[in-house]
Structures are given as structure tokens and as C-alpha cells.
Design an enzyme around this catalytic site. Structure first.
Site, PDB file in Angstrom:
ATOM      1  N   GLY A  16       0.806  -1.218   0.000  1.00 36.16           N
ATOM      2  CA  GLY A  16       0.000   0.000   0.000  1.00 36.16           C
ATOM      3  C   GLY A  16       0.837   1.264   0.000  1.00 36.16           C
ATOM      4  N   GLU A  17       2.148   1.125   0.081  1.00 41.49           N
ATOM      5  CA  GLU A  17       3.006   2.314   0.119  1.00 41.49           C
ATOM      6  C   GLU A  17       3.919   2.333  -1.114  1.00 41.49           C
ATOM      7  OE1 GLU A  17       4.578   2.984   4.111  1.00 41.49           O
ATOM      8  OE2 GLU A  17       2.719   2.254   5.008  1.00 41.49           O
ATOM      9  N   MET A  18       5.157   1.877  -0.982  1.00 38.47           N
ATOM     10  CA  MET A  18       6.049   1.937  -2.135  1.00 38.47           C
ATOM     11  C   MET A  18       5.928   0.685  -3.016  1.00 38.47           C
ATOM     12  SD  MET A  18       9.105   3.740   0.030  1.00 38.47           S
ATOM     13  CE  MET A  18      10.276   4.296  -1.211  1.00 38.47           C
TER      14      MET A  18
END
Lengths: 340, 340
Positions: free
Chosen positions: B132-134
Site C-alpha cells: 500500500g506504500e512503495m
């Protein structure tokens, strides 16, 4: 008028209280008769305007989401580009075109691949209000800035008034961008008289670049940026990108697939190449350009020499201190990254 | 061991050839008996490691998309935060939690709101591999770095080998983050003995902060970061955020809604507030904290005094030179922002 060189100016403007050093501006003169001229150091005649422009360039609050700044797609850590085929806009929209480098962009005859903006000031307003990019409006951008006390102070210093308008915003961004030049590349050292700055292979590449016809379009200080040319002159260029270039501006069928010739300065840093980012490497780009624009198939050895030459065009990158942005006030409208 | 202060170190490390100045490290001593201590200037014992960490911190190639870097959500122009309620991840995913500031984060007892990482090194690996981030993997991150000649040179300088692994990557990022401290705030000048550093209103806010009980959790050099506490102690906190805090780590029902107490250093810059970014302004945050944690309704006048005090906690922001990232090689895998 007194000018300051780039590094002095950025230290000065980013930290006025720390350093007020003024350095003489030294023009770099070519000693050779060549169709390319050296990049000159930045002239900063208005440090306060440049400082403000740097802040705006790095401020994601100029986008609807509060997440995308000018530097997102013209990343000064990465040759002034985003190194993506096409850029990522608001809500992760896939952009239609490759993000051109901001470095040395003041030398361009016009801005954007299709030249639809006359200059950097006109360009700067585009992405802010483009629904596929920063997805904001000029009115909301000005309203945001006007609500931030730290900004009204900076605008007053730069313009003598703290009643902000979009013209002031784009003036400041353009003034900062004009400082983003990259002098002192190996090639420019050679132009300035240092015979040892280039290796024999790099020199052979430069010779091939001229004798093969690349230099017909990639000339001047920026090796490009000064004309529009048809992409796919000898052979057609195949792409899924919808962009048709200059014809979108002129309305003339003859201008279809005419794009602004990109600068080759710092080209080692600004991959992938072409308006659609279709070429990942310089080897590939040189090969395609040779065949499609010049009807010439470079041997691997020739290609390597030209690539070696192109890598000598990487100049000193602007030395920028990460601007500290003034905080929003309680009255500042908040970004809406996930709202429609 | 010789230490260098922050600004000297960053100039040194970001431009080793330009400046090798070594400055003595001066501890800042409080002359007052207070439950808060001054922030100390950064100690840089390994400038090469810090330089490499700065590059990695700003490099979007550590993400699948090639668009998101550590600095995207811990923006050093913006108090080390993104000033969004919750962060934007790969493909514009809406994050579950507010991005905590990276400034002074080395003082935290543990990292993340739920403390699931013991230290900055362990934290640094999290977002890279978080879908969900990088949205990358440690293996792909290392493969990317290993393919970039400019990086292998830097890793060799920092570690004596250019065989990169993820431990080296997170070591370097953590070493850079350890330098991101903000000494010399108005409040710290007062602690150090300058009686005129705070106005009477700010001093009254500090007094209210102590006598009302805020200081019970927000103490130490960072005014927080050193314990976990229940959000909604006296009255429940209403939020749509799913995060339940510390219980996700300990598995204990008693730890539900226990979150790490955030630092209040630079809190003027790190809006919005709370783990869900639910409070847009300090006025709102102080009001909610008073009622929910302390059972106390501050008057507008008290609230304003506490807010005035909180704004004295803004320290000198790290002076970072935008790192110039080494270009990818022809062998470097390209980012895939729009692929699944």
C-alpha cells in the site's frame, strides 16, 4: 547590473541571512568554431524572486491532492525529469507524454513538446490547472498561498505587495527555473579550450554526431530546444501515444507529429527518451534516431561513440537547498486527494 | 570520536569535494529543572553513510512506480511529514494512518504509530515493501541499486564492498534520518537560559501544558515519542480509521487504541494531527486532547496560550542539499507505475 553565479545565488537566496556573497558572473567562451555553444552559469538578478520560486517549485499545495509539486515530474535529483515514460498525475492518472527536463529549459524556443507555451512563465501555469496533472485551479492556488502568512511575507519581499495573483506565482517559478542551468560539462570544457576534456572515442562521437546530421536539429547551446521537427522523417515512428505535436497548436495538418527537438544536455540523466518515452536507453535512442530521422543505420561501434559523446553533455547540476515551506494557517483550505 | 554539527556535515557529505570543514560538537545544556530537555545538534560520525542515506531517502526508484520516495511522505520541506490526513501510496491507494514526522524520530522509543519497528533501521525497510506504500520488494530494491554504477561506488565507500544488501540500504537511510534533528527552537533557547526567548503568553502556555497534565505523556527531549498511551482515555475517540494501534503488535486486547505518543517538536509544521489526521489545526487538537485525555475543557484563552507555546517548539530545520541521484544503467530494471 551585478550578477551572481548559480551556487552563490542559491546559497544566498535559500539562506539570505547566512550568506550574502556576491560573485562576479564569468561568461564561458568557446574557443572553437562549432555549432554548439557552452552553457552559461545562471544569472540571478533578483535573488528574492528566485527564492520564492524555489519554494513554489517544491510546494505540493499547488496541487489539488497536496501531493504533487513541480519537482514531482521535474525532479532536480534526477536531471529535472521523472524518468518515467509518461508522468503520473492526480489520482495516478497516466499522462499522455514524457515529462521534459526543466534543466536549461530557458533556452527553449517555446515550452511543452508542442510549444504551446511561449515561455517558462506561461508554462508554469499549465500543470497546476491541468486536470490530468496537478488538477488544481489558479484561483485555488492563489487562495491557498494568500492564506499562508509565510508566503505573504515572501511575496511582499519579491513584489512589494502581499496581494498575490497567479502572474506573480508563475513569474517566481519561471525566475527559479531560469537558474536551473548546467554549465561546466566535459563537452563545454572542451569547447572552452581544454583539449584533454574529451577522450578520442568521445571526440569521434562528436564528429559522427555532426557528419551524420544529428547536429542539424540538435544544435545551439542546448543541442536542441530551438526548432520543431517531424518525428519519423525518413521512416514512420510507431507509437501508441496519441500526441500529434505541433498541429495541436497550429491546427495545420502539415504540423502533425512535429515536436520540439529536445535538448541533449544531461541526456544521460533524462531517460527514457522521445515524446512517448519509447526508448529506455541512449543506445536505443541513437539507433532509432539514426534510422528514422537520417536514414542511417549506425554500427554498434558508431552508436557507442555517439553515446559516449552524449554522456559528456552532463553538466554541473544545480545545487539546491531543500526549501523549508511555510506552514498552512488554520484558514488554509486543506488538500482533497481522495475527493472527486 | 570527532563529531560534526548538522549543517557542516550535510555540506560536507553532500559535497565532499567542496567542503571538509569539521566543527566541534557543542552539547546544548538546559539551565532549568523541567521535564523537557533541549534537542541536541546532529552527530555525524560517518559522513559517507549519511550521504548515501540522503540519496536513498530521496530516490523514488525504491518504489515499484519509480514515483514515491521516503521524502514523498516524510517531506523535509514540510516538517518531515506530508500534511495529509493519511498518506498516498502506490496507485494512489489511501493509507490507513497519518504519516509521522521523520524529524527527531531517532528519539522515539520505537517506530510507527504502533511501535512495530524497534528502530529507524527496521522502520526503513517497511514502506519499501508495503504493497500500500512503495509496493516494491527488498530484492527488487537491491537489484535496482546493484545495477546503478553510481550507487555501487557509494556503497563501496560506505561499506567497503559494492555487493549491496538490504541491511546496508536500511543502515544508510537510518544514519541519514538520525541527522534529522531540529535544535535551537525558541523553547530550547529558553531552556538554555535565554529568559527573553519566550513571550509571557508562550510561558503561560508552557505552564498550562504542565499543570493540565499534557506533559505527563509529552515529555523528554521530543515531548513525546517515548511511550504508548490510549487514544480516548477519559472519553472515547470517534474515528472511521481502522487502526487499533499497539494491540496489532502485542496481540493484547488491553493495548487496543494504544498509540505511540507523537513528538510535539515542530508540531506547527506537521498538521493534520492524531493517528488518523483527524484534527486539522492545533486549536482543534489541543481542545480534543484536553477533553478526551485529560477530562478538561480549555477556555479559548487557555487553548490559545497552549498553541502559542506549541509553536515555540519549531526548531531549525535540517539544511539539506537536494541529492543528485546517479542515473540508471541500461541494465537497470525500469519502474512499472501502471502495471499490476
Amino acid at each position: 547590473m551585478k550578477f551572481k553565479t548559480l551556487s552563490a545565488a542559491l546559497f544566498t537566496t535559500a539562506a539570505v541571512s547566512v550568506s550574502g556573497v556576491s560573485m562576479a558572473y564569468d561568461e564561458i567562451v568557446s574557443v572553437r568554431q562549432e555549432p554548439v555553444q557552452p552553457i552559461q552559469p545562471a544569472k540571478v538578478s533578483d535573488p528574492q524572486l528566485v527564492k520564492l520560486g524555489a519554494m513554489l517549485f517544491f510546494d505540493p499545495r499547488l496541487s489539488k491532492s497536496g501531493f504533487i509539486s513541480c519537482n514531482s515530474c521535474h525532479n532536480l535529483s534526477r536531471g529535472g525529469s521523472d524518468n518515467l515514460k509518461t508522468s503520473i498525475g492526480d489520482k495516478w492518472q497516466e499522462g499522455p507524454i514524457n515529462s521534459p527536463t526543466v534543466l536549461n529549459s530557458s533556452l527553449n524556443v517555446a515550452q511543452f513538446w508542442d510549444g504551446r507555451a511561449a515561455d517558462l512563465k506561461e508554462q508554469a501555469g499549465g500543470p497546476i490547472a491541468n486536470p490530468g496533472e496537478m488538477a488544481f485551479t489558479h484561483e485555488l492556488a492563489v487562495e491557498m498561498l494568500q492564506s499562508v502568512p509565510g508566503y505573504t511575507v515572501e511575496f511582499r519581499k519579491a513584489f512589494g505587495t502581499d496581494k498575490i495573483n497567479i502572474d506573480m506565482v508563475t513569474d517566481a517559478i519561471a525566475a527559479f527555473e531560469e537558474t536551473l542551468v548546467t554549465p561546466h560539462s566535459k563537452f563545454d570544457k572542451w569547447l572552452a579550450g581544454d583539449d584533454d576534456a574529451l577522450t578520442p572515442t568521445e571526440l569521434r562521437g562528436w564528429d559522427l554526431f555532426k557528419t551524420s546530421g544529428c547536429v542539424a536539429c540538435h544544435n545551439g547551446a542546448a543541442l536542441g530546444g530551438n526548432s520543431f521537427q517531424k518525428m519519423g522523417l525518413v521512416e514512420p515512428y510507431h507509437t501508441t501515444a496519441a500526441a500529434e505535436g505541433r498541429s495541436a497548436v497550429t491546427g495545420k495538418d502539415a504540423d502533425r507529429f512535429n515536436f520540439k527537438v529536445p535538448t541533449l544536455r544531461n541526456v544521460e540523466l533524462t531517460y527514457p527518451y522521445f515524446h512517448d518515452g519509447g526508448a529506455d536507453t541512449l543506445v536505443e535512442a541513437v539507433d532509432i534516431m539514426g534510422r528514422l530521422q537520417l536514414g542511417k543505420k549506425f554500427t554498434p561501434d558508431e552508436n557507442a561513440a555517439i553515446v559516449a559523446f552524449l554522456k559528456t553533455l552532463t553538466g554541473e547540476q544545480p545545487r539546491i537547498i531543500v526549501p523549508i515551506l511555510p506552514p498552512s494557517s488554520d484558514a488554509t483550505p486543506r488538500p482533497t486527494p481522495f475527493a472527486d
